[in-house]
Design a protein around this motif. Structure first.
Motif, PDB file in Angstrom:
ATOM      1  N   ARG A  36       0.931  -1.134  -0.033  1.00  0.00           N
ATOM      2  CA  ARG A  36      -0.051  -0.035   0.079  1.00  0.00           C
ATOM      3  C   ARG A  36       0.871   1.294   0.132  1.00  0.00           C
ATOM      4  O   ARG A  36       0.370   2.314  -0.675  1.00  0.00           O
ATOM      5  N   ALA A  37       2.122   1.116   0.697  1.00  0.00           N
ATOM      6  CA  ALA A  37       3.000   2.282   0.690  1.00  0.00           C
ATOM      7  C   ALA A  37       3.877   2.533  -0.637  1.00  0.00           C
ATOM      8  O   ALA A  37       4.835   3.453  -0.728  1.00  0.00           O
ATOM      9  N   GLY A  38       3.628   1.569  -1.461  1.00  0.00           N
ATOM     10  CA  GLY A  38       4.632   1.576  -2.591  1.00  0.00           C
ATOM     11  C   GLY A  38       5.906   1.194  -2.480  1.00  0.00           C
ATOM     12  O   GLY A  38       6.692   1.562  -3.335  1.00  0.00           O
ATOM     13  N   ARG A  39       6.221   0.297  -1.503  1.00  0.00           N
ATOM     14  CA  ARG A  39       7.629  -0.041  -1.351  1.00  0.00           C
ATOM     15  C   ARG A  39       7.954  -1.449  -1.948  1.00  0.00           C
ATOM     16  O   ARG A  39       8.828  -1.912  -2.032  1.00  0.00           O
ATOM     17  N   MET A  40       6.904  -2.068  -2.589  1.00  0.00           N
ATOM     18  CA  MET A  40       7.084  -3.300  -3.396  1.00  0.00           C
ATOM     19  C   MET A  40       5.911  -3.241  -4.486  1.00  0.00           C
ATOM     20  O   MET A  40       4.834  -2.765  -4.391  1.00  0.00           O
ATOM     21  N   LEU A  41       6.369  -4.096  -5.659  1.00  0.00           N
ATOM     22  CA  LEU A  41       5.305  -4.147  -6.692  1.00  0.00           C
ATOM     23  C   LEU A  41       4.673  -5.790  -6.635  1.00  0.00           C
ATOM     24  O   LEU A  41       5.752  -6.707  -6.726  1.00  0.00           O
ATOM     25  N   ALA A  42       3.621  -5.638  -6.641  1.00  0.00           N
ATOM     26  CA  ALA A  42       2.930  -7.131  -6.634  1.00  0.00           C
ATOM     27  C   ALA A  42       2.243  -7.407  -7.991  1.00  0.00           C
ATOM     28  O   ALA A  42       1.814  -6.464  -8.601  1.00  0.00           O
ATOM     29  N   TRP A  43       2.362  -8.671  -8.340  1.00  0.00           N
ATOM     30  CA  TRP A  43       2.010  -9.160  -9.593  1.00  0.00           C
ATOM     31  C   TRP A  43       0.449 -10.179  -9.401  1.00  0.00           C
ATOM     32  O   TRP A  43       0.521 -10.588  -8.572  1.00  0.00           O
ATOM     33  N   ARG A  44      -0.411 -10.000 -10.434  1.00  0.00           N
ATOM     34  CA  ARG A  44      -1.433 -10.940 -10.366  1.00  0.00           C
ATOM     35  C   ARG A  44      -1.709 -11.003 -11.708  1.00  0.00           C
ATOM     36  O   ARG A  44      -1.287 -10.677 -12.700  1.00  0.00           O
ATOM     37  N   CYS A  45      -2.596 -12.004 -11.810  1.00  0.00           N
ATOM     38  CA  CYS A  45      -3.072 -12.624 -13.242  1.00  0.00           C
ATOM     39  C   CYS A  45      -4.626 -13.337 -13.027  1.00  0.00           C
ATOM     40  O   CYS A  45      -4.874 -13.222 -12.159  1.00  0.00           O
ATOM     41  N   ALA A  46      -5.047 -13.675 -14.285  1.00  0.00           N
ATOM     42  CA  ALA A  46      -6.450 -13.872 -14.044  1.00  0.00           C
ATOM     43  C   ALA A  46      -6.635 -15.245 -13.423  1.00  0.00           C
ATOM     44  O   ALA A  46      -7.671 -15.264 -12.694  1.00  0.00           O
ATOM     45  N   ALA A  47      -5.620 -16.146 -13.335  1.00  0.00           N
ATOM     46  CA  ALA A  47      -5.892 -17.195 -12.683  1.00  0.00           C
ATOM     47  C   ALA A  47      -5.613 -16.887 -11.179  1.00  0.00           C
ATOM     48  O   ALA A  47      -6.670 -17.802 -10.337  1.00  0.00           O
ATOM     49  N   ARG A  78     -18.286  -6.745   0.634  1.00  0.00           N
ATOM     50  CA  ARG A  78     -16.612  -6.657   1.193  1.00  0.00           C
ATOM     51  C   ARG A  78     -15.937  -7.512   0.345  1.00  0.00           C
ATOM     52  O   ARG A  78     -14.739  -7.135   0.084  1.00  0.00           O
ATOM     53  N   GLN A  79     -16.510  -8.577  -0.432  1.00  0.00           N
ATOM     54  CA  GLN A  79     -15.524  -9.396  -1.327  1.00  0.00           C
ATOM     55  C   GLN A  79     -15.244  -8.454  -2.380  1.00  0.00           C
ATOM     56  O   GLN A  79     -13.873  -8.306  -3.003  1.00  0.00           O
ATOM     57  N   SER A  80     -16.153  -7.741  -3.045  1.00  0.00           N
ATOM     58  CA  SER A  80     -16.014  -6.932  -4.245  1.00  0.00           C
ATOM     59  C   SER A  80     -14.934  -5.871  -3.688  1.00  0.00           C
ATOM     60  O   SER A  80     -14.011  -5.312  -4.487  1.00  0.00           O
ATOM     61  N   GLU A  81     -15.071  -5.220  -2.720  1.00  0.00           N
ATOM     62  CA  GLU A  81     -14.043  -4.010  -1.984  1.00  0.00           C
ATOM     63  C   GLU A  81     -12.710  -4.642  -2.061  1.00  0.00           C
ATOM     64  O   GLU A  81     -11.586  -4.073  -2.594  1.00  0.00           O
ATOM     65  N   LEU A  82     -12.526  -5.943  -1.639  1.00  0.00           N
ATOM     66  CA  LEU A  82     -11.480  -6.395  -1.433  1.00  0.00           C
ATOM     67  C   LEU A  82     -10.570  -6.863  -2.636  1.00  0.00           C
ATOM     68  O   LEU A  82      -9.576  -6.510  -3.174  1.00  0.00           O
ATOM     69  N   LEU A  83     -11.353  -7.086  -3.586  1.00  0.00           N
ATOM     70  CA  LEU A  83     -10.784  -7.551  -4.883  1.00  0.00           C
ATOM     71  C   LEU A  83     -10.561  -6.264  -5.585  1.00  0.00           C
ATOM     72  O   LEU A  83      -9.508  -6.270  -6.507  1.00  0.00           O
ATOM     73  N   ALA A  84     -11.257  -5.354  -5.542  1.00  0.00           N
ATOM     74  CA  ALA A  84     -10.941  -4.001  -6.110  1.00  0.00           C
ATOM     75  C   ALA A  84      -9.749  -3.243  -5.773  1.00  0.00           C
ATOM     76  O   ALA A  84      -8.864  -2.905  -6.407  1.00  0.00           O
ATOM     77  N   GLU A  85      -9.588  -3.495  -4.284  1.00  0.00           N
ATOM     78  CA  GLU A  85      -8.218  -3.142  -4.096  1.00  0.00           C
ATOM     79  C   GLU A  85      -7.119  -3.712  -4.219  1.00  0.00           C
ATOM     80  O   GLU A  85      -6.120  -3.101  -4.500  1.00  0.00           O
ATOM     81  N   TRP A  86      -7.097  -5.080  -4.300  1.00  0.00           N
ATOM     82  CA  TRP A  86      -6.118  -5.792  -4.655  1.00  0.00           C
ATOM     83  C   TRP A  86      -5.757  -5.733  -6.190  1.00  0.00           C
ATOM     84  O   TRP A  86      -4.574  -5.286  -6.463  1.00  0.00           O
ATOM     85  N   LYS A  87      -6.925  -5.263  -7.017  1.00  0.00           N
ATOM     86  CA  LYS A  87      -6.564  -5.075  -8.729  1.00  0.00           C
ATOM     87  C   LYS A  87      -5.964  -3.747  -8.894  1.00  0.00           C
ATOM     88  O   LYS A  87      -5.207  -3.373  -9.475  1.00  0.00           O
ATOM     89  N   SER A  88      -6.348  -2.801  -7.787  1.00  0.00           N
ATOM     90  CA  SER A  88      -5.704  -1.467  -7.883  1.00  0.00           C
ATOM     91  C   SER A  88      -4.091  -1.380  -7.215  1.00  0.00           C
ATOM     92  O   SER A  88      -3.284  -0.550  -7.872  1.00  0.00           O
ATOM     93  N   LEU A  89      -3.870  -2.314  -6.479  1.00  0.00           N
ATOM     94  CA  LEU A  89      -2.597  -2.346  -6.072  1.00  0.00           C
ATOM     95  C   LEU A  89      -1.511  -3.159  -6.793  1.00  0.00           C
ATOM     96  O   LEU A  89      -0.305  -2.837  -6.920  1.00  0.00           O
ATOM     97  N   ALA A  90      -2.063  -4.043  -7.245  1.00  0.00           N
ATOM     98  CA  ALA A  90      -1.145  -5.236  -7.841  1.00  0.00           C
ATOM     99  C   ALA A  90      -1.235  -5.218  -9.507  1.00  0.00           C
ATOM    100  O   ALA A  90      -2.260  -4.858 -10.122  1.00  0.00           O
ATOM    101  N   ARG A  91      -0.088  -5.231 -10.003  1.00  0.00           N
ATOM    102  CA  ARG A  91      -0.064  -5.087 -11.586  1.00  0.00           C
ATOM    103  C   ARG A  91      -0.299  -6.506 -12.315  1.00  0.00           C
ATOM    104  O   ARG A  91      -0.172  -7.419 -11.678  1.00  0.00           O
ATOM    105  N   GLU A  92      -1.239  -6.264 -13.291  1.00  0.00           N
ATOM    106  CA  GLU A  92      -1.705  -7.404 -14.099  1.00  0.00           C
ATOM    107  C   GLU A  92      -0.869  -8.081 -14.978  1.00  0.00           C
ATOM    108  O   GLU A  92      -0.447  -7.224 -15.740  1.00  0.00           O
ATOM    109  N   MET A  93      -0.403  -9.328 -15.027  1.00  0.00           N
ATOM    110  CA  MET A  93       0.360  -9.870 -16.002  1.00  0.00           C
ATOM    111  C   MET A  93      -0.513 -10.575 -17.017  1.00  0.00           C
ATOM    112  O   MET A  93      -1.258 -11.535 -16.681  1.00  0.00           O
ATOM    113  N   GLN A  94      -0.644 -10.114 -18.274  1.00  0.00           N
ATOM    114  CA  GLN A  94      -1.555 -10.384 -19.193  1.00  0.00           C
ATOM    115  C   GLN A  94      -1.243 -11.877 -19.852  1.00  0.00           C
ATOM    116  O   GLN A  94      -1.990 -12.704 -19.975  1.00  0.00           O
TER     117      GLN A  94
END
Length: 163
Positions: free
Chosen positions: A44-55, A75-91
């Motif tokens: 959240r502080a921008g001190r690391m870059l996390a990756w995510r993907c569709a799977a 709450r599930q939607s909020e958590l997913l939205a926050e995760w997607k906003s913080l982690a970079r998606e690998m296509q």
């Protein structure tokens, strides 16, 4: 974050690039595990870059919906939205060169390999067992406690060729 000894003065240190497995994210959000919270704070502080993907997003969504976690759909939607906003998606995720005894965990190794992450942070035994093999290619497989104790890598690790 201090500069590693090998970095020329005045150049910024690159952010550690990581993959966080689903259970580590649950430790942050659902269980408030003190060992995992520093990871979430660093992200959240921008001190690391996390990756995510569709799977990995799909698994996270499925797990958050499980009744034992008692999370309302909003709450599930909020958590997913926050995760997607913080982690970079690998296509484009390619298969990792390392075997894993649990085929359900391969998605995390594939993502870490494709993103050329420096660390995969997990508590999963099958993933932790791959650590010796992955380290030869520059990927550390660590528990949240190991990450907290050791912090992010302070020197460049050997890099594997980009897939």
């Amino acid at each position: 974050m201090p500069l590693p000894p090998s970095a020329p003065a005045g150049l910024p240190t690159p952010l550690p690039q990581v993959v966080l497995d689903t259970n580590v994210l649950l430790d942050c959000w659902v269980f408030a595990d003190p060992a995992a919270l520093p990871l979430w704070q660093a992200l959240r502080a921008g001190r690391m870059l996390a990756w995510r993907c569709a799977a990995t997003d799909g698994e996270l969504s499925d797990v958050l919906a499980r009744p034992q976690f008692n999370l309302r759909p909003t709450r599930q939607s909020e958590l997913l939205a926050e995760w997607k906003s913080l982690a970079r998606e690998m296509q484009r995720v390619l298969p990792a060169p390392w075997p894993c005894s649990d085929p359900h965990d391969l998605k995390f190794l594939d993502l870490a390999h494709s993103a050329r992450a420096s660390a995969l942070i997990t508590k999963d035994r099958a993933l932790l067992k791959t650590g010796r093999r992955t380290l030869r290619d520059g990927l550390m497989v660590l528990t949240p406690q190991q990450w907290q104790a050791d912090g992010p890598p302070t020197r460049p690790l050997p890099r594997r060729p980009r897939p």
